[in-house]
Enzyme design. Structure first.
Site: not given
Ligand code: BGC
Length: 755
Positions: A238
């Protein structure tokens, strides 16, 4: 997209051989917010990934992971909370194909999603992005979507692996839970999306599981994902989840995102040089990323186009499939000749998606008022950014309701109530909306409440409202779909993918959400959602699987192809479903399995499969399900595997977890023998449950060795039951104290039982 000069996809193995240690280390981090790094010397291109999953959040300018900066204007489909309520894999297939096509047209190689974390608490701020409290439903819906997206050559990225079930301390907390709960509830949906959906990628969660961050959790990333589930998917972090780079690679992590110019891989190089990270582990990560890039190049369709007008039609149709008619005392569908008041700001400006990284930039979201136009009377009734009643708006709304045959209130959670990054503080609607509904239902008993939001709400006025339609966060066309449903142009067919408890205090996680000092203990164990409410026989507003229709369905002729089977065989179940009403409709046929008797703790019933069936009035279709071992199994920590305890199971067909329409018993024999070590504290009862123990100890029953408790004559009524209970609870060692075995005889007995 950079292409090799000869237009031939690269060979990942060959490229890997030619990469230097520094190149390999750097390659394991992104180039920027949304792209992998290119290795120009070896003609490895950079490929793009974007947030999804209910639309494409492609940022062409400055990137961010919070949904702040602009992304391209496109179509917003229903969010996962809504999609799951369709109980329809076909809905997921259509969505996956549409998004796959759009990714091809926009030159995006991977769409980040689906999110399949389990809805442990209605308070999780991100519930709108997740499917269900049930792992079978979440996994199956996600797998259908992934297969469809990937059939278009676009990689899916199942997230957030794992136990990322709250937003409080989402980047640093630890979710602590036992092995059975982890496997049975929180990993099962991921297992399905890996094994059945064949997801090309997974995103590891920010949080830790049992104290080890997911980004460096070998148990999750290697032992379970790769060794146990046999997956070759690559794992991306993530955004910003990396703690210790080298530790991550050793644990099975592949790509760090977002990376950027500072992510040189220096830490990895040093670890390899110091001998604390095996270069072979780094190679595995590089190879998996290279394979993803190669596959994306191979499947790239440079001429693909997207017709967003068609996509908008799809978004409207899908929203219609997802809405759940929760209550209807005969006032829906509305009739064309009725005078109708639309009440509430959401009729004009609907809530249709959640805030955060999944936020889709749409040119226009359609409200129900726009579709109904002058045919309805409109009163704004409340300010969606305020929780306080505006007396003038309230009076106007009540007057409008009084003037019309039917009032339709558009209510729900304001955007600030549920968002990525923060959990909900309570499960209530804003006070001004509750006051509005109470006043309008009092003024006009023919009132329908339409609910918008990504998660259950407390409904204190429920007994006063004769009809409630939940459209969840239905995407940009939600207003159009709502009108379709209200007037019966579309027959509601959604069913709840989560229980709606009466109060948040009733939720099983209530005493342990969101935890303290960064640790949340999943103390309720496997009893999540209906597994808890149904076991406790607790009143709820709406149970799991509930959903009404404008027609009725009858379930008959439930058949099984075997009355008894072993856990190595499959069971075919068929049931006839008939539309007994006057209009076409879709039934969500739910198959639950109930374990009649078990030594392990088990929920009353668990959803094991489901099917959506489209039926004309009077039409009957036969639905077929195939069940395997997993339908009867629970996770047994003694063998660290799913395990079937022999006995009777009931196959149940229902319209919800509390509305079972047909059932059929089958005998299932488990073929795994659990290891069983007998000691002096092993009881007679435990021994009798084990085949070998039963053979030996069964013979001793009634013999002189057991004679000390044979005093039934003097013990009065109920003595037989008491005798039985006492006998079963006697530990072997006590037979020596009772003078029935010598210590040597006991030793010999234990030795032979353990042979
Ligand atoms: C989120 C993810 C997301 C990623 C990219 C993170 O803060 O938890 O679900 O895909 O950011 O935007």
């Amino acid at each position: 997209m950079v292409k090799r000069k000869d237009d031939c996809p690269m060979n990942p193995q060959e490229v890997l051989k030619q990469m230097t240690l520094e190149e390999k280390a750097a390659f394991c981090s992104g180039r920027d917010f949304w792209r992998t790094k290119a290795v120009e010397r070896l003609q490895v291109p950079s490929v793009m990934m974007c947030d999804g999953p209910h639309g494409l959040r492609k940022q062409e300018g400055e990137g961010d992971h919070l949904g702040i900066n602009k992304s391209i204007e496109t179509v917003c489909y229903p969010s996962a909370a809504a999609l799951a309520s369709s109980f329809d894999r076909q809905v997921m297939t259509e969505l996956g194909e549409a998004l796959g096509q759009e990714c091809q047209a926009e030159n995006v190689a991977m769409l980040l999603g689906p999110g399949l974390n389990i809805k442990r608490s209605p308070l999780c701020g991100r519930n709108f992005e997740y499917f269900s409290e049930d792992p079978c439903l979440a996994g199956e819906m996600a797998a259908a979507y992934v297969q469809a997206l990937q059939s278009k050559g676009i990689a899916a990225c199942a997230k957030h692996f794992a136990c990322n079930d709250q937003e409080t301390l989402r980047m640093s907390g630890s979710s602590n839970l036992d092995e059975r709960t982890l496997r049975e509830i929180y990993l099962s949906a991921f297992e399905t999306v890996v094994k059945k959906g064949k997801t090309r990628s997974l995103m590891c969660a920010y949080n830790a599981v049992n104290g080890t961050f997911c980004a460096e959790n070998k148990l999750l990333l290697s032992d379970i994902l790769r060794d146990d589930w046999g997956s070759d998917a690559f794992v991306v972090t993530d955004w910003g989840a990396v703690k210790d780079r080298a530790k991550g690679i050793a644990a099975g992590l592949d790509l760090e995102m977002p990376g950027g110019p500072n992510a040189t891989g220096e830490e990895i190089v040093q670890a390899v040089q110091a001998g604390t990270l095996a270069e072979a582990d780094l190679d595995k990560a590089v190879l998996r990323i290279l394979t993803f890039v190669r596959d994306s190049m191979e499947q790239r369709q440079p001429d693909a186009e997207i017709d967003r007008t068609e996509c908008r039609k799809l978004a409207r149709r899908l929203a219609g499939e997802c809405a759940v008619l929760m209550k209807n005392e005969g006032i829906l569908p509305l009739k064309e000749n009725q005078s109708v008041a639309f009440i509430g700001e959401f009729a004009e400006k609907p809530r249709y998606q959640g805030a955060g990284s999944s936020h889709i930039n749409v040119p226009h979201a359609v409200g129900a008022l726009e579709i109904a136009g002058d045919s309805v009377l409109y009163a704004r009734a409340y300010d969606a950014h305020s929780e306080t009643t505006d007396p003038a708006l309230l009076t106007e709304a009540v007057e409008a309701a009084k003037k019309c045959d039917v009032a339709v209130i558009f209510a729900g959670l304001p955007e600030a109530f549920e968002t990525e990054g923060a959990d909900r503080e309570h499960m209530r609607l804003p006070d001004n909306q509750n006051e509005l509904i109470t006043a309008v239902t009092a003024a006009n008993p023919h009132t329908v409440v339409v609910l918008h939001g990504g998660s259950p709400m407390e409904l204190p006025w429920l007994s006063q409202a004769p009809a409630v339609l939940c459209v969840y966060l239905g995407g940009e066309q939600v207003g159009a779909a709502t009108v379709d449903l209200l007037y019966g142009h579309v027959n509601p067919s959604g069913h709840l993918a989560e229980t709606w408890p009466i109060r948040v205090q009733d939720n099983p996680s209530y005493l342990n959400f969101p935890g303290e000092e960064g640790v949340v203990t999943y103390a309720e164990g496997i009893y999540v959602g209906y597994r808890y409410y149904d076991k406790k026989e607790m009143p709820v507003n709406f149970c799991f699987g509930h959903g009404l229709s404008y027609t009725h369905f009858d379930y008959s002729n439930l058949q099984v192809d075997k009355e008894s089977l072993t856990d190595q065989e499959t069971l075919t179940v068929t049931v006839d479903v008939t539309n007994t009403g006057a209009c076409p409709g879709k039934a969500a046929v739910q198959l639950y399995v109930r374990d009649r008797e078990s030594t392990a703790r088990r929920p009353v019933r668990e959803l094991r499969d489901f099917a959506k069936v489209d039926l004309q009035p009077g039409e009957c279709k036969t639905v077929t399900f195939t069940l395997d071992k997993r339908a009867f199994a629970y996770w047994e920590t003694k063998c660290h595997d799913f395990y079937v305890e022999s006995g009777e199971f009931v196959i149940e067909i229902g319209e919800s977890s509390r509305d079972i329409r047909a059932s059929r018993a089958v005998q299932v024999e488990g073929t795994t023998l659990l290891s069983f070590t007998v000691t002096e504290t092993t009881t007679i009862g435990q021994l009798l449950k084990h085949p070998k123990g039963k053979a030996i100890i069964g013979g001793m029953m009634g013999s002189s060795a057991m004679a000390h408790v044979d005093q039934s004559d003097s013990m009065g009524e109920g003595s037989e039951r008491m005798m039985q209970g006492m006998m079963m609870g006697i530990p072997l060692g006590a037979l020596v104290s009772y003078g029935r075995l010598t210590p040597e005889q006991l030793k010999g007995l234990i030795a032979s039982l353990n042979e």
